[in-house]
Design an enzyme around this catalytic site. Structure first.
Site, PDB file in Angstrom:
ATOM      1  N   ARG A 291       0.801  -1.240   0.258  1.00 38.42           N
ATOM      2  CA  ARG A 291       0.310   0.225   0.227  1.00 38.42           C
ATOM      3  C   ARG A 291       0.903   1.689  -0.266  1.00 38.42           C
ATOM      4  O   ARG A 291       0.813   2.071  -0.409  1.00 38.42           O
ATOM      5  CB  ARG A 291      -0.898   0.075   1.056  1.00 38.42           C
ATOM      6  CG  ARG A 291      -2.288   0.139   1.165  1.00 38.42           C
ATOM      7  CD  ARG A 291      -3.231   0.746   2.201  1.00 38.42           C
ATOM      8  NE  ARG A 291      -4.055  -0.680   1.956  1.00 38.42           N
ATOM      9  CZ  ARG A 291      -4.533  -1.631   2.597  1.00 38.42           C
ATOM     10  NH1 ARG A 291      -4.283  -1.181   3.829  1.00 38.42           N
ATOM     11  NH2 ARG A 291      -5.547  -2.679   2.230  1.00 38.42           N
ATOM     12  N   GLY A 292       1.697   0.648   0.918  1.00 34.06           N
ATOM     13  CA  GLY A 292       2.733   2.679   0.949  1.00 34.06           C
ATOM     14  C   GLY A 292       3.633   2.326  -0.372  1.00 34.06           C
ATOM     15  O   GLY A 292       3.123   3.949  -1.272  1.00 34.06           O
TER      16      GLY A 292
END
Length: 359
Positions: A291-292
């Site tokens: 997600r980062g």
């Protein structure tokens, strides 16, 4: 002859202008990027009480251009995008029944702390469904927030189950309500903005990770800036109309900039080498999941579009990477280094900026 009373020209309650807000650049940037690309996944704003969190979010909603919606539709259905239409509107289109289109302000929905799941998601009237054979649905706050901003103050005090529901809807863009074998779903694509005070408890890491960006705000320390903020507030309170008119040109310029950025966004590209380096930073920081990486890419593209460019630069990444990663780092209770500083350090090392600074 009796005189007829004229209605006041502007009956809408005036909101403090976004461009008049002093400082808190990190929070303002995070909010603007989410408006340009809602797929960034919302923003969590953590900071001291009385730092203008609610004022800024309301000001942003007021700044945004009006949107076209289908008249008398409780879900703010988009007349042109099937992903943002309710089933009823889609059926109308299939039957070639013309839609009545109106313009309205971008909805800004406040979620109260004591809200129940029924109030948030909506309810199905089972009796009506069984007796009349129709799906009787009473829309909730998620329906109201479609294509707008959903604001949850003190999100760290909200029931974890409700936070889960909000994050699921924000991620999928749909809300599904099921009861007694009856299922109803409707579009619920919104920018989720949560705010909180760290003193009142942290959000669980798995929930925190679901917010796209994380902005930290602090009380302004410089006396001159504090005086400026206080004076602006009293000037607005004494004559809101005059104060808003003063900032109108800046408001319109920023609104235009956001509209242009939304149009330009699909053309923005990020070099493969830069994408590799973003993932190197995430890997070096031991960030769980991908997600980062995804959010950093999206936010950097949104920033480039905001500044009218179609190519992402290293500086774009530098300006968004802390917002995208600081809340995804594993917490070490014995470590005193601030997570934002750790992200900056890893970024400088991977992008080779430390060497440049030393020479």
């Amino acid at each position: 002859m009796t005189a007829t009373l004229q209605a006041p020209p502007k009956t809408r309650r005036l909101i403090f202008p976004f461009t008049a807000i002093v400082g808190q650049e990190e929070m303002k940037l995070a909010l603007i990027l989410n408006v340009i690309d809602p797929k960034i996944g919302g923003v969590m704003i953590m900071g001291d009480r009385g730092t203008g969190k609610s004022t800024t979010i309301r000001a942003l909603a007021d700044l945004l251009p009006e949107i076209e919606v289908v008249a008398d539709d409780p879900f703010n259905s988009d007349p042109y995008d099937p992903d943002l239409m309710s089933d009823r509107v889609r059926e109308q289109l299939e039957k070639q029944i013309p839609l009545q289109i109106v313009k309205k302000k971008v909805p800004m929905v406040d979620l109260p702390l004591g809200a129940t799941e029924d109030r948030v998601c909506g309810t199905i009237d089972i009796e009506k469904a069984l007796s009349e054979g129709v799906k009787a649905f009473e829309p909730g706050l998620l329906a109201k927030a479609n294509r707008g901003i959903l604001y949850v103050d003190e999100v760290n005090l909200l029931d974890d189950h409700l936070v889960d529901v909000l994050l699921d809807s924000a991620a999928s863009g749909w809300n599904t309500v099921e009861r007694e074998g009856i299922s109803i779903r409707h579009p619920a694509r919104f920018v989720l903005v949560g705010s909180g005070n760290p003193e009142e408890g942290e959000l669980r890491p798995q929930l925190l990770d679901r917010f796209g960006l994380h902005a930290e705000i602090h009380t302004v320390k410089e006396p001159a800036l504090r005086v400026q903020i206080v004076e602006q507030r009293s000037e607005f309170d004494s004559n809101p109309q005059k104060f808003c008119e003063k900032y109108q040109p800046e408001q319109e310029a920023l609104q235009e900039k956001i509209i242009n950025a939304q149009k330009l966004l699909p053309q923005v590209e990020i070099d493969y080498d830069l994408r590799i380096k973003i993932s190197e930073v995430c890997s070096a920081l031991d960030v769980d999941g991908l997600r980062g990486d995804i959010v950093t890419n999206r936010a950097a593209k949104a920033l480039a579009a905001f500044e009218g460019r179609t190519t992402v630069t290293v500086d774009d990444i530098r300006r968004v990477i802390t917002l995208a990663l600081r809340h995804r780092l594993r917490k070490d209770p014995l470590e005193s280094i601030e997570s934002g500083y750790k992200v900056e350090k890893a970024f400088s090392r991977v992008f080779g900026l430390e060497v440049l600074q030393e020479n």
